[in-house]
Structure formats: C-alpha cells, structure tokens
Design an enzyme around this catalytic site. Structure first.
Site, PDB file in Angstrom:
ATOM      1  N   HIS A  14       0.849  -1.209   0.000  1.00  0.00           N
ATOM      2  CA  HIS A  14       0.000   0.000   0.000  1.00  0.00           C
ATOM      3  C   HIS A  14       0.886   1.260   0.000  1.00  0.00           C
ATOM      4  O   HIS A  14       0.681   2.174  -0.794  1.00  0.00           O
ATOM      5  CB  HIS A  14      -0.918  -0.037   1.229  1.00  0.00           C
ATOM      6  CG  HIS A  14      -1.727   1.207   1.448  1.00  0.00           C
ATOM      7  ND1 HIS A  14      -3.096   1.224   1.399  1.00  0.00           N
ATOM      8  CD2 HIS A  14      -1.353   2.494   1.739  1.00  0.00           C
ATOM      9  CE1 HIS A  14      -3.526   2.456   1.630  1.00  0.00           C
ATOM     10  NE2 HIS A  14      -2.494   3.249   1.846  1.00  0.00           N
ATOM     11  N   GLU A  15       1.891   1.276   0.878  1.00  0.00           N
ATOM     12  CA  GLU A  15       2.775   2.451   0.984  1.00  0.00           C
ATOM     13  C   GLU A  15       3.620   2.616  -0.278  1.00  0.00           C
ATOM     14  O   GLU A  15       3.853   3.737  -0.734  1.00  0.00           O
ATOM     15  CB  GLU A  15       3.700   2.336   2.209  1.00  0.00           C
ATOM     16  CG  GLU A  15       2.995   2.234   3.547  1.00  0.00           C
ATOM     17  CD  GLU A  15       1.896   3.265   3.748  1.00  0.00           C
ATOM     18  OE1 GLU A  15       2.043   4.403   3.264  1.00  0.00           O
ATOM     19  OE2 GLU A  15       0.885   2.915   4.381  1.00  0.00           O
TER      20      GLU A  15
HETATM   21 ZN   LIG Z   1      -2.256   5.289   2.299  1.00  0.00          ZN
END
Ligand SMILES: [Zn+2]
Length: 251
Positions: A199-200
């Site tokens: 996600h990051e």
């Molecule tokens: Zn985020």
C-alpha cells in the site's frame, strides 16, 4: 454525517465548486445544526484544517495531505533520496506523525514530502490497539523485486478520507531498500506486512488504494472497525505469480 452528503460534497469539490457555497446549500437542505458547527465538522471530516480552508492552500502544519484538497500532490511520483542527502528532518516528521496517529505506516509524500521514504509503524493485525507500539522501520528508495501469492484486505488510508477499499495484495514481496545509514538491504515481507508495505509503495508512485480496489465503500472509523471484524484479512494463495493470480481474481 450521511455518506451520500459527504460524497456529494467531495464530488463538487473535485469539480472545483467553492466549499462555502456547497456547505451552505447542504446545510439548508439537510443538517439541523448551526452552520458554524456543520462547517467545522465537514472541514474536520475532509482532513482540511481551518488555515487551509480560509486560504484555499495547504497549511504548513504536520498533517496528512488528503484527496479533498491535495490530490494532485499525492498523485506525483516521489523522488529518489540521493546519496548523502540530509533527510533527518523528514524522518523526524514522519515518525512524529505516525506516533501521534493511528496508522499502520506512512509514505513521506502523505505529509507533504515527495521523497521515496516509507515508515512502518505496525505491520501486524495484533498490535492495533496497543498504545505506543511502534516498529520504527524506515525504508529508503525501496524497490519490489518479486511479488508472490495473493491476499485481500479492506484498506483505508490517512489520505483517502473514509474510502475503504477491498484490495488484493501479494502474500509475499521481496524488497530491496536502503537503511537510514545508507546500507543496501534485501528483505522478504510476508503476510499482513506485505499488504501494509505494498500500500505504501503505491503511494511513492502516486497510486491510491481506491485506484486499485476490487470494491469500494464509504465508512467511518467505527463502521470500518465493525466491518473488518466480519471481513478480515484473507489469504487466498501463498504461492504463485501475483500478477497472474490477480487476473484470475478480477475475471
Ligand atoms: Zn495510504
């Protein structure tokens, strides 16, 4: 606040209509509170502080940039950290933000620093409620070398308001990155930590979870918590090429 109303406000904001007139119209129609109180609530909900609301520009305070006002900023590709570049101040800000907020991790671009830096605070599902839990892991210029298996989780994001998206992430990723002292490292992230880091990593390339979600819902923190108790982290495959498995899931 009703989600239909919030979605309407967001849509109008994206179309460039002024917040004040939208708020007044909504207030007259649907909200039985004083205008000031309503305005305050919306501003808070949108992740805008009073200063940015008044000036129409992002404030200098340490806060998460959101798609309500700063989508363009969040969409940029973050820059590589150069050899010898001083990033102490950036790291301090990132750490401070993570410590003061309930997040799993953060990419620097989310607090206004478009550099390829990721801070991991909690990559487990067990320590969510534990106060002060912090893994203090920093990844500089990470590159994902390999993606295997497939998992699903209803993700949220400090930059994406109350959007909650079902996202398919690899079960395992092999990542090459630099540590704070500049050493190159190769590490395998498995299970939920792969979800958090993937996600990051997307943030570094301007990708937000609603872009890649298989399904998208609008829920606030409490609703999301209850929803996740029934629809939790799910491992579909531990092995196999992620891209191929993703095609299968989408079909
Ligand atoms: Zn985020």
């Amino acid at each position: 606040m009703k989600r239909e109303l919030m979605e309407r406000i967001l849509k109008e904001l994206h179309e460039g209509n002024k917040l004040e007139s939208i708020l007044k119209a909504c207030y007259q129609e649907e909200i039985p509170l004083s205008f000031d109180c309503f305005q305050e609530k919306v501003i808070e909900k949108l992740g805008i502080d009073q200063e940015s609301y008044e000036t129409g520009k992002p404030s200098q305070k340490l806060r998460a940039y959101t798609i309500a006002l700063e989508e363009e900023f969040l969409r940029q590709r973050s820059k590589e950290v150069e050899k010898g570049e001083m990033i102490d101040e950036d790291l301090q800000k990132l750490e401070k933000y993570c410590q003061e907020h309930e997040v799993f991790a953060m990419a620097a671009v989310q607090i206004g620093i478009p550099k390829r830096i990721i801070y991991l605070k909690n990559t487990t599902l067990e320590n969510v409620e534990e106060e002060g839990y912090d893994e203090h892991r920093v990844l500089i210029n990470p590159v994902i070398l390999k993606r295997e298996g497939l998992t699903k989780y209803w993700e949220a994001c400090a930059s994406c308001l109350d959007y909650t998206g079902l996202v398919a992430r690899p079960y395992r990723i092999v990542v090459e990155y630099q540590t704070i002292s500049g050493e190159k490292q190769k590490e395998t992230f498995e299970g939920f930590e792969s979800t958090v880091l993937s996600h990051e990593y997307d943030h570094l390339n301007g990708i937000l979870h609603p872009d890649v979600a298989l399904e998208l819902k609008w829920m606030d923190k409490e609703e999301r918590k209850a929803f996740r108790e029934i629809h939790g982290y799910e491992i579909l495959w531990k092995e196999g090429d992620y891209e191929k498995l993703l095609e299968q899931v989408k079909a």
